[in-house]
Design a protein around this motif. Structure first.
Motif, mmCIF file in Angstrom:
data_model
loop_
_atom_site.group_PDB
_atom_site.id
_atom_site.type_symbol
_atom_site.label_atom_id
_atom_site.label_comp_id
_atom_site.label_asym_id
_atom_site.label_seq_id
_atom_site.Cartn_x
_atom_site.Cartn_y
_atom_site.Cartn_z
ATOM 1 N N ASP A 53 3.816 11.868 -5.182
ATOM 2 C CA ASP A 53 3.813 11.830 -6.650
ATOM 3 C C ASP A 53 2.573 11.087 -7.164
ATOM 4 O O ASP A 53 2.077 10.161 -6.512
ATOM 5 N N THR A 104 9.807 7.067 -7.537
ATOM 6 C CA THR A 104 8.967 8.234 -7.222
ATOM 7 C C THR A 104 9.171 8.608 -5.757
ATOM 8 O O THR A 104 9.782 7.863 -4.997
ATOM 9 N N LYS A 105 8.612 9.752 -5.376
ATOM 10 C CA LYS A 105 8.645 10.116 -3.948
ATOM 11 C C LYS A 105 7.217 10.283 -3.445
ATOM 12 O O LYS A 105 6.268 10.352 -4.263
ATOM 13 N N GLU A 106 7.066 10.350 -2.131
ATOM 14 C CA GLU A 106 5.733 10.485 -1.538
ATOM 15 C C GLU A 106 5.003 11.674 -2.147
ATOM 16 O O GLU A 106 5.597 12.726 -2.343
ATOM 17 N N SER A 153 16.024 -0.671 -2.762
ATOM 18 C CA SER A 153 14.685 -0.645 -2.173
ATOM 19 C C SER A 153 14.308 -2.043 -1.667
ATOM 20 O O SER A 153 13.730 -2.196 -0.595
ATOM 21 N N ARG A 176 1.674 7.466 -2.319
ATOM 22 C CA ARG A 176 1.661 8.192 -3.575
ATOM 23 C C ARG A 176 0.191 8.408 -3.946
ATOM 24 O O ARG A 176 -0.706 7.859 -3.293
ATOM 25 N N ASN A 183 2.153 3.183 -0.343
ATOM 26 C CA ASN A 183 3.430 3.890 -0.435
ATOM 27 C C ASN A 183 3.257 5.410 -0.425
ATOM 28 O O ASN A 183 4.186 6.140 -0.784
ATOM 29 N N LYS A 212 4.341 10.859 -12.296
ATOM 30 C CA LYS A 212 5.712 10.431 -12.616
ATOM 31 C C LYS A 212 5.804 9.010 -13.166
ATOM 32 O O LYS A 212 6.851 8.607 -13.665
ATOM 33 N N ARG A 237 8.792 2.832 -4.904
ATOM 34 C CA ARG A 237 9.665 3.548 -3.952
ATOM 35 C C ARG A 237 10.963 4.025 -4.610
ATOM 36 O O ARG A 237 11.518 5.040 -4.236
ATOM 37 N N SER A 238 11.441 3.277 -5.599
ATOM 38 C CA SER A 238 12.736 3.653 -6.164
ATOM 39 C C SER A 238 12.618 4.631 -7.328
ATOM 40 O O SER A 238 13.631 5.170 -7.772
#
Ligand SMILES: Cc1ncc(COP(=O)(O)O)c(C=O)c1O
Length: 393
Positions: free
Chosen positions: A113, A109-111, A263, A134, A132, A165, A106-107
């Protein structure tokens, strides 16, 4: 000499491993010891109980931050055992490596990725990515029928894809038992850095290295390597402290460290179990001899299993146990699908391992045996396997 011959009775003690066994075969008779979930069927090092009792006599069980003694214990251990020099300010404490992996995902990457994993691999990696939101980018390790290596061509291609990422890297690797060489690690690292891929280096098994192998912490492959990764460590596997759920994440990049801690804070999981931290300190400062003896026992069990399979089932491929206490065996020569193999193991051989398919499709037809138990447990299990197989033929 410590006692590695007594198998504590955990059948009614809430052990996940036993609960899982009884769920898979409610008719399992007393006396069967499962070889699945990665914890040990040994008594803990006596120093742990002694040290914790002493600690409890003199302490107040309030909200407690990591002590200097705890952080020194980690830093000294990593330097002594792994030649990995850290600054204590890089250390973040967590309530387990798997929760830390979720927080790191979560800290960093973003949704949407992409996150790379090398399969077959410890299955919570994939679950954490999916939960999460991803994208799982699964690259199979190369299996040449004797051992596993990294498919660097496929990995390089995935790393170059700008949607990807992060990599969650298992070092040493569960379940295939590889202790990656420094050269392999450097190559992974170089590919990641040149493509801007951040590394989660899961080193939970890094103290469990078999004779003849040399482990390298990924952060040691280059002068600045630590800046590109989060190194996850814990005493949970090495000293069988998983029930205390205490781990540490070493993050040199202070911005990423702050994001990781934020996070964690989102789930109000800021405080870590103080008994876990103390047990970790005791393990790293007082239990090294116990660990060395434990490794000898595990190595002996691996040799025993390998010889047994060679003599009785030469068609079963046993992969070298370079590290961890989890040995990986290919039963595909028996021609059973996953369901039939699991049925045979759990209902006929009364053998409860982690089924290979759990670790990804490339694990189909495989079994992962947990060797962290007294020798007689392995002997009994393998004798049951031989008997059940002979009835089948
Ligand atoms: C590679 C790996 N990472 C993490 C874990 C579990 O970590 P924790 O119990 O600290 O969440 C395991 C347990 O088997 C593991 O094999």
């Amino acid at each position: 000499m410590y006692d590695f011959n007594t198998c504590p009775d955990r059948r009614n003690a809430g052990s996940y491993k036993y609960q899982d066994m009884i769920m898979r075969n409610p008719a399992v008779p007393e006396g069967i010891i499962p070889l699945s979930v990665a914890d040990m069927e040994f008594k803990n090092a006596p120093e742990i109980a002694e040290g914790l009792s002493e600690y409890l006599k003199n302490t107040v069980l309030g909200y407690t931050a990591p002590s200097e003694g705890f952080l020194d214990g980690i830093a000294d251990w990593l330097y002594r055992r792994h030649s990995y020099k850290i600054d204590k300010k890089w250390v973040s404490v967590s309530d387990g490596v798997v929760p830390a992996i979720g927080d790191l995902i979560r800290s960093t990457t973003k949704e949407g990725d992409g996150i790379i994993i090398l399969s077959p691999v410890y299955y919570p990696f994939k679950k954490s990515i999916v939960r999460n939101k991803r994208v799982v980018v699964e690259i199979d390790l190369i299996n040449d029928g004797k051992n596993y290596t990294i498919d660097f061509d496929a990995f390089e291609k995935a790393a170059a894809d700008e949607n990807n990422k992060l990599i969650i890297f298992c070092n040493p690797h569960n379940p295939v038992g590889r202790v990656w060489t420094r050269e392999e690690l450097k190559r992974v690292y170089d590919i990641c850095v040149s493509n801007g891929i951040f590394i989660i280096d899961d080193e939970i098994h890094n103290d469990l290295i078999m004779p003849g192998y040399q482990h390298t912490v990924m952060a040691c492959v280059d002068k600045d390597a630590g800046k590109h990764m989060a190194v996850c460590i814990a005493p949970s596997k090495s000293f069988n402290l998983a029930g205390l759920q205490t781990s540490a994440v070493i993050i040199e990049d202070q911005e990423i460290k702050r994001a990781f801690e934020r996070s964690r804070g989102l789930g109000y999981r800021g405080v870590v179990n103080m008994l876990g931290m103390e047990a970790c300190r005791i393990a790293y400062t007082r239990c090294e001899k116990w660990l060395d003896e434990c490794i000898e026992v595990i190595h002996g069990n691996a040799e025993y299993l390998k010889n047994f399979m060679n003599e009785n089932f030469p068609e079963v491929v046993v992969y070298p146990l370079e590290g961890t206490y989890l040995i990986w065996c290919d039963f595909n020569a028996w021609g059973m699908d996953n369901k039939a193999l699991e049925e045979f193991m759990t209902k006929e051989a009364l053998l409860f391992t982690d089924e290979g398919y759990l670790f990804g499709e490339s694990g189909n037809g495989f079994e992962r045996f947990n060797l962290a138990c007294p020798r007689y447990v392995i002997e009994d299990a393998l004798n049951r396997l031989r008997e059940a197989r002979s009835k089948k033929q």
